[in-house]
Design an enzyme around this catalytic site. Structure first.
Site, PDB file in Angstrom:
ATOM      1  N   TYR A 179       0.847  -1.196   0.000  1.00 16.79           N
ATOM      2  CA  TYR A 179       0.000   0.000   0.000  1.00 16.79           C
ATOM      3  C   TYR A 179       0.878   1.240   0.000  1.00 16.79           C
ATOM      4  O   TYR A 179       2.057   1.189   0.351  1.00 16.79           O
ATOM      5  CB  TYR A 179      -0.950   0.009   1.200  1.00 16.79           C
ATOM      6  CG  TYR A 179      -0.317   0.393   2.522  1.00 16.79           C
ATOM      7  CD1 TYR A 179      -0.279   1.720   2.944  1.00 16.79           C
ATOM      8  CD2 TYR A 179       0.237  -0.580   3.355  1.00 16.79           C
ATOM      9  CE1 TYR A 179       0.299   2.079   4.149  1.00 16.79           C
ATOM     10  CE2 TYR A 179       0.818  -0.239   4.566  1.00 16.79           C
ATOM     11  CZ  TYR A 179       0.841   1.093   4.965  1.00 16.79           C
ATOM     12  OH  TYR A 179       1.421   1.439   6.167  1.00 16.79           O
ATOM     13  N   CYS A 180       0.271   2.367  -0.397  1.00 21.60           N
ATOM     14  CA  CYS A 180       1.006   3.640  -0.373  1.00 21.60           C
ATOM     15  C   CYS A 180       0.082   4.747   0.113  1.00 21.60           C
ATOM     16  O   CYS A 180      -0.626   4.566   1.104  1.00 21.60           O
ATOM     17  CB  CYS A 180       1.681   3.935  -1.699  1.00 21.60           C
ATOM     18  SG  CYS A 180       0.615   3.902  -3.159  1.00 21.60           S
ATOM     19  N   ARG A 181       0.077   5.894  -0.561  1.00 18.16           N
ATOM     20  CA  ARG A 181      -0.618   7.067  -0.021  1.00 18.16           C
ATOM     21  C   ARG A 181      -2.134   6.980  -0.113  1.00 18.16           C
ATOM     22  O   ARG A 181      -2.843   7.439   0.768  1.00 18.16           O
ATOM     23  CB  ARG A 181      -0.132   8.321  -0.749  1.00 18.16           C
ATOM     24  CG  ARG A 181       1.306   8.663  -0.437  1.00 18.16           C
ATOM     25  CD  ARG A 181       1.874   9.697  -1.378  1.00 18.16           C
ATOM     26  NE  ARG A 181       3.266   9.991  -1.057  1.00 18.16           N
ATOM     27  CZ  ARG A 181       4.168  10.407  -1.925  1.00 18.16           C
ATOM     28  NH1 ARG A 181       3.810  10.572  -3.198  1.00 18.16           N
ATOM     29  NH2 ARG A 181       5.408  10.643  -1.549  1.00 18.16           N
ATOM     30  N   CYS A 185      -2.342   6.572  -5.800  1.00 16.59           N
ATOM     31  CA  CYS A 185      -0.884   6.591  -5.628  1.00 16.59           C
ATOM     32  C   CYS A 185      -0.255   5.484  -6.462  1.00 16.59           C
ATOM     33  O   CYS A 185      -0.665   4.320  -6.388  1.00 16.59           O
ATOM     34  CB  CYS A 185      -0.533   6.423  -4.152  1.00 16.59           C
ATOM     35  SG  CYS A 185       1.224   6.319  -3.811  1.00 16.59           S
TER      36      CYS A 185
END
Length: 225
Positions: A179-181, A185
């Site tokens: 996962y990221c932002r 993202c």
């Protein structure tokens, strides 16, 4: 109150609403809000992350501050910016979803930016259940400072640009959920493509840290030490 007075007051009210809209009428200012949704940052850090020079970044941030979207604190000669509240993060998230639903150019631009997407993904609640069962390893691929500002409890931190050389830090017998932002993202998309190319089982969280926070799920803000 006379009709003219009431009309003038109404116009002033709607002009005040419009000032908020004007502050959002810049792609770079929206990008700065996206970065600040991950945590507090200095002007220097924001400028670097958004690909702006200091003068331009400062001007955009002042516009956002005047609209009440961001707040500041001073530490010596440095000024730190943060979102003025969770309602600003919610407005930003809603703006993106409304634009995607009603503006024809957004889906094409999204796909061009995020790239071809054939990877499996899962939602927030499914991730929580699978993480609790120990059947997956949760991988945060954002920059370290964003991880330290707040991350999904139990997540490992390996920024996407370090992933290839640090892949041995990830267990080989578990599926990896990157996962990221947030939903838009690209970092998690890149991470899953890289992990898959390297023979690992990897899927992507549908959303990211922005949506996790807005869902009022637990956040670990401890550092890496």
């Amino acid at each position: 109150m006379t009709e003219d007075t009431r009309s003038t007051a109404k116009a002033r009210l709607y002009d005040a609403f419009a000032a908020s809209g004007k502050a959002l009428a810049s792609g770079k200012r929206l990008e700065l809000l996206d970065l600040l949704a991950q945590g507090e940052r200095t002007v220097d850090a924001l400028a670097k992350a958004a690909g702006l020079n200091l003068t331009t970044a400062s001007a955009h941030l002042q516009t956002l501050k005047q609209a009440g979207f961001v707040a500041t604190r001073r530490e010596g000669v440095r000024i730190h910016y943060r979102l003025a509240g969770d309602d600003v993060a919610r407005l930003f998230a809603l703006l993106r979803k409304v634009a995607e639903a009603h503006q024809a150019a957004v889906p094409a631009a999204r796909d061009a930016y995020l790239g071809e997407d054939t990877a499996a993904e899962l939602g927030l609640e499914e991730l929580r259940a699978r993480a609790a069962s120990g059947s997956v390893v949760v991988l945060d691929v954002r920059p370290v400072e964003e991880y330290e500002a707040g991350h999904i409890p139990g997540a490992l931190s390996i920024p996407v640009d370090e992933l290839a050389e640090r892949i041995d830090e990830l267990p080989e017998d578990l599926e990896i959920v990157a996962y990221c932002r947030g939903e838009y993202c690209v970092l998690a998309h890149d991470a899953v493509r890289l992990l898959t190319d390297l023979g690992r089982r990897a899927i992507r969280l549908t959303d990211g840290m922005l949506e996790w926070r807005l869902s009022e799920l637990p956040v670990d803000a401890s550092d890496l030490t």
